[in-house]
Motif scaffolding. Structure first.
Motif, PDB file in Angstrom:
ATOM      1  N   CYS A   1     107.827  62.587  48.421  1.00 25.06           N
ATOM      2  CA  CYS A   1     108.950  61.844  48.576  1.00 25.06           C
ATOM      3  C   CYS A   1     110.025  61.838  47.317  1.00 25.06           C
ATOM      4  O   CYS A   1     109.532  62.084  46.497  1.00 25.06           O
ATOM      5  CB  CYS A   1     108.397  60.495  48.880  1.00 25.06           C
TER       6      CYS A   1
ATOM      7  N   THR B   1     111.544  57.440  43.629  1.00 21.99           N
ATOM      8  CA  THR B   1     110.204  56.111  43.627  1.00 21.99           C
ATOM      9  C   THR B   1     110.104  55.930  44.956  1.00 21.99           C
ATOM     10  O   THR B   1     109.359  54.860  45.213  1.00 21.99           O
ATOM     11  CB  THR B   1     110.681  55.305  42.774  1.00 21.99           C
TER      12      THR B   1
ATOM     13  N   ARG C   1     108.037  55.493  48.691  1.00 21.36           N
ATOM     14  CA  ARG C   1     106.790  55.765  48.896  1.00 21.36           C
ATOM     15  C   ARG C   1     106.663  56.148  50.439  1.00 21.36           C
ATOM     16  O   ARG C   1     107.441  56.244  51.291  1.00 21.36           O
ATOM     17  CB  ARG C   1     106.443  54.292  49.035  1.00 21.36           C
TER      18      ARG C   1
ATOM     19  N   LEU D   1      97.386  60.853  52.225  1.00 19.37           N
ATOM     20  CA  LEU D   1      98.377  60.356  51.304  1.00 19.37           C
ATOM     21  C   LEU D   1      97.867  61.105  50.063  1.00 19.37           C
ATOM     22  O   LEU D   1      96.691  60.845  49.755  1.00 19.37           O
ATOM     23  CB  LEU D   1      98.383  59.020  51.309  1.00 19.37           C
TER      24      LEU D   1
ATOM     25  N   GLU E   1      98.949  62.910  45.844  1.00 15.29           N
ATOM     26  CA  GLU E   1      99.844  62.924  44.830  1.00 15.29           C
ATOM     27  C   GLU E   1     100.184  64.441  44.735  1.00 15.29           C
ATOM     28  O   GLU E   1      99.573  65.286  45.053  1.00 15.29           O
ATOM     29  CB  GLU E   1      99.548  62.479  43.285  1.00 15.29           C
TER      30      GLU E   1
ATOM     31  N   SER F   1     103.892  56.582  40.784  1.00 17.34           N
ATOM     32  CA  SER F   1     103.289  55.685  41.775  1.00 17.34           C
ATOM     33  C   SER F   1     102.470  56.107  43.091  1.00 17.34           C
ATOM     34  O   SER F   1     102.630  57.422  43.244  1.00 17.34           O
ATOM     35  CB  SER F   1     104.458  54.798  42.621  1.00 17.34           C
TER      36      SER F   1
ATOM     37  N   ASN G   1     100.846  57.012  46.742  1.00 16.71           N
ATOM     38  CA  ASN G   1     101.348  57.222  48.001  1.00 16.71           C
ATOM     39  C   ASN G   1     102.727  57.752  48.094  1.00 16.71           C
ATOM     40  O   ASN G   1     103.581  57.053  48.815  1.00 16.71           O
ATOM     41  CB  ASN G   1     100.992  56.067  48.845  1.00 16.71           C
ATOM     42  N   THR G   2     103.014  58.594  47.295  1.00 15.11           N
ATOM     43  CA  THR G   2     104.345  59.281  47.186  1.00 15.11           C
ATOM     44  C   THR G   2     104.362  60.695  47.813  1.00 15.11           C
ATOM     45  O   THR G   2     105.511  61.262  47.875  1.00 15.11           O
ATOM     46  CB  THR G   2     105.007  59.059  45.906  1.00 15.11           C
TER      47      THR G   2
ATOM     48  N   CYS H   1     109.897  58.615  54.244  1.00 10.72           N
ATOM     49  CA  CYS H   1     109.922  57.855  53.000  1.00 10.72           C
ATOM     50  C   CYS H   1     110.690  56.632  52.773  1.00 10.72           C
ATOM     51  O   CYS H   1     111.747  56.793  53.571  1.00 10.72           O
ATOM     52  CB  CYS H   1     110.186  58.899  51.838  1.00 10.72           C
TER      53      CYS H   1
ATOM     54  N   THR I   1     111.777  52.475  50.909  1.00  9.28           N
ATOM     55  CA  THR I   1     111.272  51.404  49.977  1.00  9.28           C
ATOM     56  C   THR I   1     110.833  50.457  50.604  1.00  9.28           C
ATOM     57  O   THR I   1     111.339  49.698  51.565  1.00  9.28           O
ATOM     58  CB  THR I   1     112.551  50.910  49.200  1.00  9.28           C
TER      59      THR I   1
ATOM     60  N   TYR J   1     103.501  46.038  50.785  1.00 10.71           N
ATOM     61  CA  TYR J   1     103.093  47.307  51.198  1.00 10.71           C
ATOM     62  C   TYR J   1     101.704  47.688  50.909  1.00 10.71           C
ATOM     63  O   TYR J   1     100.954  47.351  49.760  1.00 10.71           O
ATOM     64  CB  TYR J   1     103.854  48.417  50.190  1.00 10.71           C
TER      65      TYR J   1
END
Length: 300
Positions: free
Chosen positions: A142, A145, A147, A169, A171, A180, A182-183, A207, A209, A214
């Motif tokens: 994503c 920032t 998610r 999910l 990194e 962060s 779950n990106t 993706c 905000t 969350y």
């Protein structure tokens, strides 16, 4: 991420839940208020057509956030379950190939948010090369920032001889502890033994905000049926959002065993009006080594 190993429930119960046909919407204020979330469903006819594709399109004034797909009436693996930003819809596809002459159908669900729900949505995807490697995975990140709100996959080529392992999910490889969770989304698949052709896999993510609430709720093997109850073992995982939270989408995968002999046939977000994600898979051969199904409900 919380993990729930719930007691086993009956196959009849989960099957009945999967085919719930009612739509649901989350509203605020008076009963006549405009719904903030809508669920749209679409399905193909029940017949013996070998290739099927169907889309569930969000109505005007809404944006696609997530969705899912599942096979009905036959053990056929999904070839696609992903969001389409251009069409504002969720797409599913599958090939029956030469594996069955039984009638079957394909069902998809789209989870749509009113444009007033500020999520800063962006749709990203990434594909592997198309070649003859027998197992493949690919990760898509994503932007910034944002998610992951929902995940998806699409098999490129293969025509029913490729078995999706699912999505998780994760990194990216270059991530650090400052990133962060779950990106990013990883999608994986394997080919059936003896497949001579080339193929690839695409990973996709919606993706955004999310709300401050969350969360990712994960379940492993909520339903397990093994021989002698049935010749071919199958697994189902049902993950539910905390009451009062909105389901955005699903991630889910098959672990252990021999995934090239397992058909992932249900990758569903919101299969019933409780904000629920379901992953269901069926072994295609008897005497499988131990394996499991994991589903994650992405909520906010």
């Amino acid at each position: 991420m919380s993990v729930d190993r719930s007691p086993r429930i009956s196959r009849a119960l989960i099957t009945a839940a999967v085919f719930v046909a009612s739509a649901c919407a989350l509203t605020t204020g008076p009963a006549s208020a405009k719904p903030l979330w809508q669920t749209v469903r679409a399905e193909t006819p029940i017949d013996t057509t070998q290739y099927k594709h169907v889309e569930a399109t969000c109505p005007a004034g809404t944006k696609l956030v997530g969705g899912g797909a599942h096979i009905g009436y036959a053990s056929i693996p999904l070839a696609q379950a992903e969001a389409s930003a251009q069409a504002n819809s969720y797409s599913g596809a599958a090939y029956a190939g030469g594996t069955t002459q039984d009638p079957w159908n394909l069902n998809v669900t789209a989870l749509c948010a009113d444009v007033s729900v500020v999520l800063n949505l962006q749709y990203v995807n990434r594909s592997t090369p198309v070649n003859d490697t027998d197992a493949k995975s690919v990760t898509v990140q994503c932007p910034g920032t944002l998610r992951v709100l929902s995940t998806g996959f699409r098999i490129i080529g293969g025509k029913g001889d490729i078995r999706p392992v699912g999505t998780s999910l994760s990194e990216p490889a270059s991530s650090s502890s400052a990133v962060s969770p779950n990106t990013a989304v990883t999608a994986s698949a394997v080919e059936k033994p003896g497949y001579p052709g080339t193929w690839g896999i695409n990973a996709s993510a919606v993706c955004g905000t999310p709300s401050p609430n969350y969360e990712v709720k994960t379940a492993i093997d909520t339903v397990v049926v093994d021989p002698p109850a049935t010749l071919y073992s199958w697994r189902g995982a049902v993950a539910k959002c905390t009451p009062g939270k909105q389901l955005y989408g699903i991630a889910g995968r098959i672990d252990g065993g021999a995934p090239r002999y397992v058909a992932l046939q249900a990758f569903i977000a919101d299969y019933a009006p409780e904000g629920t994600a379901l992953l269901q898979a069926v072994a295609e051969v008897p005497n499988m080594p131990p394996w499991s199904a994991t589903a994650s409900a992405i909520c906010g």
